[in-house]
Design a protein around this motif. Structure first.
Motif, PDB file in Angstrom:
ATOM      1  N   PRO A   1       0.688  -1.246  -0.131  1.00  0.00           N
ATOM      2  CA  PRO A   1      -0.016  -0.055   0.075  1.00  0.00           C
ATOM      3  C   PRO A   1       0.778   1.312  -0.102  1.00  0.00           C
ATOM      4  O   PRO A   1       2.088   1.368   0.258  1.00  0.00           O
ATOM      5  CB  PRO A   1      -0.752  -0.059   1.331  1.00  0.00           C
ATOM      6  N   ASN A   2       0.082   2.375  -0.142  1.00  0.00           N
ATOM      7  CA  ASN A   2       0.629   3.598  -0.065  1.00  0.00           C
ATOM      8  C   ASN A   2       2.135   3.626  -1.099  1.00  0.00           C
ATOM      9  O   ASN A   2       2.968   4.163  -0.680  1.00  0.00           O
ATOM     10  CB  ASN A   2       1.213   4.146   1.180  1.00  0.00           C
ATOM     11  N   GLN A   3       1.742   3.118  -2.071  1.00  0.00           N
ATOM     12  CA  GLN A   3       2.914   3.297  -3.565  1.00  0.00           C
ATOM     13  C   GLN A   3       2.353   4.296  -4.683  1.00  0.00           C
ATOM     14  O   GLN A   3       1.124   4.032  -5.056  1.00  0.00           O
ATOM     15  CB  GLN A   3       3.296   1.962  -3.909  1.00  0.00           C
ATOM     16  N   PRO A   4       3.132   4.891  -5.238  1.00  0.00           N
ATOM     17  CA  PRO A   4       2.414   5.640  -6.369  1.00  0.00           C
ATOM     18  C   PRO A   4       2.232   4.891  -7.533  1.00  0.00           C
ATOM     19  O   PRO A   4       2.943   3.847  -7.732  1.00  0.00           O
ATOM     20  CB  PRO A   4       3.600   6.515  -6.851  1.00  0.00           C
ATOM     21  N   GLN A   5       1.104   5.173  -8.417  1.00  0.00           N
ATOM     22  CA  GLN A   5       1.066   4.577  -9.615  1.00  0.00           C
ATOM     23  C   GLN A   5       1.980   5.256 -10.734  1.00  0.00           C
ATOM     24  O   GLN A   5       2.053   6.475 -10.793  1.00  0.00           O
ATOM     25  CB  GLN A   5      -0.427   4.521  -9.842  1.00  0.00           C
ATOM     26  N   HIS A   6       2.440   4.225 -11.791  1.00  0.00           N
ATOM     27  CA  HIS A   6       3.194   4.816 -12.499  1.00  0.00           C
ATOM     28  C   HIS A   6       2.665   4.665 -14.004  1.00  0.00           C
ATOM     29  O   HIS A   6       2.220   3.456 -14.214  1.00  0.00           O
ATOM     30  CB  HIS A   6       4.736   4.202 -12.705  1.00  0.00           C
ATOM     31  N   PHE A   7       2.362   5.533 -14.816  1.00  0.00           N
ATOM     32  CA  PHE A   7       1.474   5.444 -15.963  1.00  0.00           C
ATOM     33  C   PHE A   7       2.733   4.986 -17.323  1.00  0.00           C
ATOM     34  O   PHE A   7       3.618   5.711 -17.433  1.00  0.00           O
ATOM     35  CB  PHE A   7       0.948   6.915 -16.225  1.00  0.00           C
TER      36      PHE A   7
END
Lengths: 113, 112
Positions: free
Chosen positions: A98-104
Motif C-alpha cells: 500500500p501507499n505506493q504511487p502509480q506509474h503510467f
C-alpha cells in the motif's frame, strides 16, 4: 528499473469494430495494474484494476473489458466499439504494497469514426 | 465522484519565479497523496508523494505541503522553468477503499 509500455500510441477505429490495447510492465513482479480513461480537460477515470493474474475489478459499467493473462500484461478490449469509447487510455502499475504511487504509460489516443 | 479538486484550473508564471499549485480534498479517510505532471500527449509522471503522517516533503526543486486540518495539499516548484509547463494533478488514496482519486488538473504555463 521498472518500465511500462503501451501500444499503439494512436488508433483510429470504425464504430462496431473490436478493440485490443496492450500494456506490459518490466522490472517488477506481481504489480497492481490499472486502466484509466482521460477525457479532454478532465481527471482520470478508473476503468479496471487487477491485483493478480486473472483477477479483474471493474469500476464502471461500460462497453469495455479487461484481462490479465500474464503477471505483467494487461489488456483492454471491446467486441464492438461505440462513438463514446473515444478517448485517451492510460495503463498504470503500482507495487503490491500500500501507499505506493502509480506509474503510467504514455497512453493510447483512440478515435472512433 | 471525485473528492479531489483544484482551486485554479490555470496558472501562469514567469521563468525563475516560484509556482504554487493547490489542491483541496474532502475525504477524511485519505492517507496518501501524490502529485503528477502530465505533458501534452503523454501519461502522468510521478513527481512527489506524501503520507498523512507528514506535513511537508521536499524533492528536487519541489515541495509538497499537507494541511490535514483544512484538507489542503499544495505543490511548490522553485525557480520555475519552461520545461515545467504541463498539467499538474493531485491524487489522494482512500485508506478504506485502497484506490486513488485524481483531481481535474491545473495547467501551468511558464513565460520566458
Amino acid at each position: 528499473s521498472q518500465t511500462i509500455h503501451q501500444w499503439p500510441a494512436t488508433l483510429v477505429q470504425p464504430v462496431g469494430s473490436p478493440l485490443s490495447l496492450e500494456c506490459t510492465v518490466e522490472g517488477t513482479s506481481n504489480p497492481n495494474l490499472y486502466w484509466y480513461r482521460q477525457a479532454a480537460g478532465r481527471g482520470l477515470q478508473l476503468l479496471f484494476y487487477s491485483v493478480g493474474i486473472g483477477q479483474i475489478s471493474s469500476e464502471v459499467p461500460q462497453n469495455l473489458s479487461a484481462s490479465r493473462p500474464q503477471d505483467r500484461q494487461f489488456i483492454l478490449s471491446s467486441k464492438k466499439l461505440l462513438l463514446s469509447d473515444s478517448g485517451f487510455y492510460l495503463c498504470a502499475w503500482s507495487a503490491f504494497s500500500p501507499n505506493q504511487p502509480q506509474h503510467f504509460g504514455d497512453g493510447t489516443r483512440l478515435s472512433i469514426l | 465522484g471525485e473528492s479531489v479538486g483544484l482551486h485554479l484550473p490555470t496558472l501562469s508564471v514567469q521563468e525563475g519565479d516560484n509556482s504554487i499549485i493547490n489542491c483541496a480534498y474532502s475525504n477524511s479517510a485519505s492517507d496518501y497523496f501524490i502529485w503528477y505532471k502530465q505533458e501534452s500527449g503523454k501519461g502522468p509522471q510521478f513527481i512527489i508523494d506524501i503520507r498523512s503522517n507528514m506535513d511537508k516533503r521536499q524533492g528536487q526543486r519541489v515541495t509538497v505541503l499537507l494541511n490535514k486540518t483544512v484538507k489542503h495539499l499544495s505543490l511548490q516548484i522553485a525557480a520555475t522553468q519552461p520545461g515545467d509547463s504541463a498539467v499538474y494533478f493531485c491524487a489522494e488514496r482512500d485508506s478504506t477503499l485502497g484506490r486513488l482519486y485524481f483531481g481535474r488538473g491545473t495547467q501551468l504555463t511558464v513565460w520566458p
